[in-house]
Scaffold this active site. Structure first.
Site, mmCIF file in Angstrom:
data_model
loop_
_atom_site.group_PDB
_atom_site.id
_atom_site.type_symbol
_atom_site.label_atom_id
_atom_site.label_comp_id
_atom_site.label_asym_id
_atom_site.label_seq_id
_atom_site.Cartn_x
_atom_site.Cartn_y
_atom_site.Cartn_z
ATOM 1 N N SER A 37 0.833 -1.213 0.000
ATOM 2 C CA SER A 37 0.000 0.000 0.000
ATOM 3 C C SER A 37 0.862 1.256 0.000
ATOM 4 O O SER A 37 0.649 2.189 -0.774
ATOM 5 C CB SER A 37 -0.939 -0.011 1.213
ATOM 6 O OG SER A 37 -0.179 -0.023 2.422
ATOM 7 N N ASP A 38 1.891 1.261 0.861
ATOM 8 C CA ASP A 38 2.655 2.512 0.968
ATOM 9 C C ASP A 38 3.641 2.696 -0.181
ATOM 10 O O ASP A 38 3.972 3.819 -0.535
ATOM 11 C CB ASP A 38 3.357 2.615 2.324
ATOM 12 C CG ASP A 38 4.239 1.442 2.666
ATOM 13 O OD1 ASP A 38 4.368 0.527 1.839
ATOM 14 O OD2 ASP A 38 4.800 1.442 3.773
ATOM 15 N N CYS A 39 4.085 1.602 -0.789
ATOM 16 C CA CYS A 39 5.005 1.760 -1.919
ATOM 17 C C CYS A 39 4.244 2.318 -3.116
ATOM 18 O O CYS A 39 4.757 3.174 -3.846
ATOM 19 C CB CYS A 39 5.655 0.426 -2.268
ATOM 20 S SG CYS A 39 6.585 -0.235 -0.870
ATOM 21 N N GLU A 42 3.641 6.081 -2.051
ATOM 22 C CA GLU A 42 4.829 6.944 -2.121
ATOM 23 C C GLU A 42 5.322 7.031 -3.570
ATOM 24 O O GLU A 42 5.841 8.059 -3.996
ATOM 25 C CB GLU A 42 5.940 6.447 -1.191
ATOM 26 C CG GLU A 42 5.599 6.450 0.306
ATOM 27 C CD GLU A 42 5.300 7.839 0.893
ATOM 28 O OE1 GLU A 42 5.677 8.862 0.288
ATOM 29 O OE2 GLU A 42 4.656 7.881 1.970
#
Ligand code: LAN
Length: 720
Positions: free
Chosen positions: A453-455, A458
């Site tokens: 999710s965060d990759c 970002e």
């Protein structure tokens, strides 16, 4: 605490890093013997820096302001950009990965090159602790798991039983009670090698993959890393795979134990785990379950698996699942543990000449990195997207991206991100129980194929930042960004929080089945303030860029995510970090979320509490420093020395919170600047990352990225 470093085991001038050869962003270290090939391919600065060789970087002008220091830092760092546009770096720390690979190569009859073997030996010996053995990771004291596995690795790599420190290490193994008390993952690897008996391993039945999907504990609901590791383990357990009985295997059988191998009561070893190793003791229900399963295993027909359709069906299903995984990931698999196990499975069923096994071999070197201390196995096949995503945002926010000297670097970065976006779903999406990946970015390379999710978030923030510059081309169209937004929205859990790779598929009670005594919180995907912040910030920034796409849903998603962040703030004002060390890391993320919600010290008691928490941890020299033990104990553990990375996180966090006392930030900047070398670099300090609560992992790019970012942001804040 490690020893005096050993001298290089090979001629370091012969090593080259090849990037993007077989797939975008791929890393492969190659040794060139002296001669024309070596002459024709000179070492790059990335090679030299990674190997710890002299760079002859010029001294930079003395920085007068934090922005000057950030500029100097970037001037040094940008020399380390690879020709394909990303910044390659090592990603070491865990010490249970290399031995798995070495055992996998041994049992499948494969060898590394002489130079690789020598450099791996050097790495392992360099990382041996003063106490005589190895722990779970480079910063931890020795355990049975770390010491036995790495001793075995060294023996398989050709070290004699009494060569160098081997006698001393063996004595330590015996002092710890021998290898019988190794944790379950170690028992499995040793059984594969032929140095432990499968009878001494708790049942790992492949039949679990036959459970219907509705069963609350069916494996498809487990955290992706655990299920992709369990699958090949269960297959090898199901077929009771054992590698060839070489003389070395027989010798090791005698070396690893305090009594003759033949006299060991293997069945009694299933739950014999040395207390030194235990972080997460077995749940009593798990022990009871194993008791029952062990009876099932002992039924007279079980050893002849072909006579028991259930076992045979389980084996087939597990094999099918790991085949999907191989094919979805270009034979990288999700990570280094499943990589080595899957290789053995493909060999066991299809042989060394099969296409599948050869494909696996072609992706082994993606996990090997040569650093100043020797050759390590990396936690993933790199951290390409993750590092580049943060660096992109740092250079744009600080204005450094607009400086003439940096424009070439920035264009290379955008070009790399463009090629790294996943444009579709994995081949075996439904069959492999995979979440959609369309439009997302991975943590490492697109070939690896896993959305985090965060990759994804970002990655999208980075692209938005890079494409906001007047001079950059705009290869990532709004449509492509919308795909990423759709995927990010699809990853939000009902309570607003974000997990890592997938939606939460089961509750915490699944930890009852946690068979890995050395890790905590691994059985399901949990919700993290870090991932939640990345996701909600990407959603919010995107909806400003394109208010026409699902704007109502985005608004609701962001509000829910913020509420979830509120709900996990600790009474002391901090947030617990699961992927970085620790409270400083997560508090930086959470304060970004709150800043997006318009909450700052001026209007929010929550933000004031968070900032007060951070300020209370500032050290006398103006810096901040936590040890990875914060993650292990869930209490703030102050480092004896401030750390530039944590100081930068704290500065970034306090500015998100608009902390009014600017001297606190000035002092932090002074500390970061004081640690900068004349050529602009910062030296590596202590470990920055963590996983599964107990295993530290290094993020060497952080010292550049976050120092540059914090100094640049602070410069603006202090002058505002
Ligand atoms: C990682 C590395 C990156 C990390 C972040 C993106 C930083 C995080 O925000 C989400 C989770 C993620 C993707 C992550 C998950 C677990 C990984 C893959 C690792 C820490 C790197 C190594 C680790 C993996 C589990 C190691 C193998 C060990 C097992 C227990 C299977």
């Amino acid at each position: 605490m490690v020893r005096e470093p050993l001298p290089p085991a090979t001629d370091l001038l012969g090593w080259r890093l090849k990037v993007s050869e077989d797939s975008h962003g791929q890393h492969k270290w190659i040794y060139l013997p002296p001669g024309p090939a070596r002459e024709a391919w000179p070492q790059t600065k990335v090679d030299k820096y990674s190997l710890g060789l002299e760079l002859d970087s010029p001294d930079q002008p003395e920085p007068k302001t934090p922005l000057d220091a950030a500029r100097n830092g970037l001037k040094f760092y940008k020399e380390l950009q690879s020709e394909d546009g990303h910044f390659a770096t090592e990603y070491g720390g865990p010490l249970f990965l290399l031995p798995g690979l070495i055992i996998a190569l041994q049992v499948t009859g494969q060898t590394l090159t002489v130079e690789e073997s020598l450099e791996i030996r050097r790495y392992l010996l360099n990382k041996r602790r003063k106490e005589g053995g190895w722990g779970l990771h480079t910063a931890a004291p020795p355990t049975v798991f770390g010491t036995v596995m790495n001793y075995v690795a060294l023996r398989l790599l050709g070290m004699g039983p009494d060569e160098g420190p081997m006698t001393e290490i063996r004595a330590l193994i015996h002092k710890m009670g021998g290898a019988t008390g190794i944790p379950t993952w170690g028992k499995i690897w040793l059984s594969v090698l032929g140095c432990y008996e499968w009878d001494g391993v708790n049942p790992t039945p492949p039949e679990l993959w036959l459970l219907p999907d509705w069963v609350p504990f069916a494996p498809w609901r487990w955290w992706i890393h655990v299920r992709q590791t369990f699958t090949p383990m269960s297959y090898l357990y199901g077929i009771k795979f054992v590698g060839p009985f070489t003389p070395l295997v027989f010798t090791l059988r005698q070396e690893l134990y305090t009594q003759p191998y033949e006299s060991i009561n293997w069945r009694a070893q299933r739950n014999n785990i040395n207390p030194l190793d235990i972080y997460n003791p077995h749940h009593p229900i798990f022990d009871a379950l194993n008791h029952v399963l062990a009876i099932y295993e002992r039924l007279p027909w079980t050893p002849f698996s072909s006579c028991l359709p259930l076992r045979e069906m389980g084996n087939r299903r597990a094999y099918q699942m790991l085949t999907y995984e191989d094919e979805n990931t270009g034979y990288q698999t999700i990570g280094p543990v499943s990589k080595a196990f899957n290789m053995v499975c493909r060999y066991a069923k299809e042989g060394a000449e099969s296409d599948a096994f050869k494909q696996h071999m072609s992706r082994v070197r993606d996990f090997l990195w040569l650093g100043p201390d020797g050759m390590m196995m990396t936690g993933t096949n790199g951290s390409q997207v993750w590092d580049l995503a943060f660096l992109s945002q740092a250079v744009v926010e600080t204005g450094l991206a607009d400086e003439e000297d940096n424009k070439g670097m920035v264009q290379g970065m955008l070009d790399w991100m463009d090629k790294a976006q996943l444009r579709g779903d994995p081949k075996w999406k439904e069959e492999g129980y995979r979440h959609t990946t369309k439009g997302a970015w991975c943590f490492s390379t697109p070939e690896q194929s896993y959305v985090v999710s965060d990759c994804a978030a970002e990655g999208l923030k980075a692209v938005m930042a890079l494409q906001s510059l007047a001079y950059t081309p705009k290869p990532i169209t709004l449509d492509r960004m919308r795909d990423c937004i759709d995927t990010i929205l699809s990853l939000q859990n009902p309570n607003g929080g974000y997990a890592s790779y997938e939606l939460q598929r089961a509750g915490e009670a699944m930890e009852i089945l946690n068979a890995a005594e050395v890790f905590g919180r691994i059985m399901v995907d949990y919700l993290y303030p870090e991932c939640t912040t990345s996701a909600l910030s990407a959603l919010r920034y995107f909806s400003k860029l394109d208010p026409t796409h699902r704007s109502e849903e985005i608004k609701t998603a962001v509000d829910k995510a913020i509420r979830w962040i509120h709900s996990v703030q600790r009474p002391d004002g901090s947030w617990y970090g699961s992927w970085g060390v620790c409270f400083t890391y997560a508090t930086m993320f959470a304060l970004e979320s709150l800043a997006i919600a318009g909450e700052t010290c001026a209007n929010s008691e929550r933000v004031r509490r968070a900032c007060d928490f951070l300020v209370s941890k500032q050290m006398a020299d103006g810096g901040w420093g936590e040890t990875y033990m914060s993650c292990v104990t869930q209490e703030y553990c102050c480092h004896e020395q401030s750390q530039v990375v944590m100081t930068s996180w704290a500065i970034l966090a306090l500015i998100y919170g608009q902390y009014p006392d600017k001297t606190v930030i000035e002092d932090g900047c002074r500390l970061v600047m004081s640690r900068q070398k004349r050529d602009g670099r910062w030296e590596q300090e202590d470990t920055e990352g963590i996983f599964n609560k107990n295993c530290a992992i290094d993020y060497p790019a952080y010292k550049f990225i976050f120092c540059i970012w914090a100094l640049g942001r602070a410069d603006k804040y202090l002058n505002a």
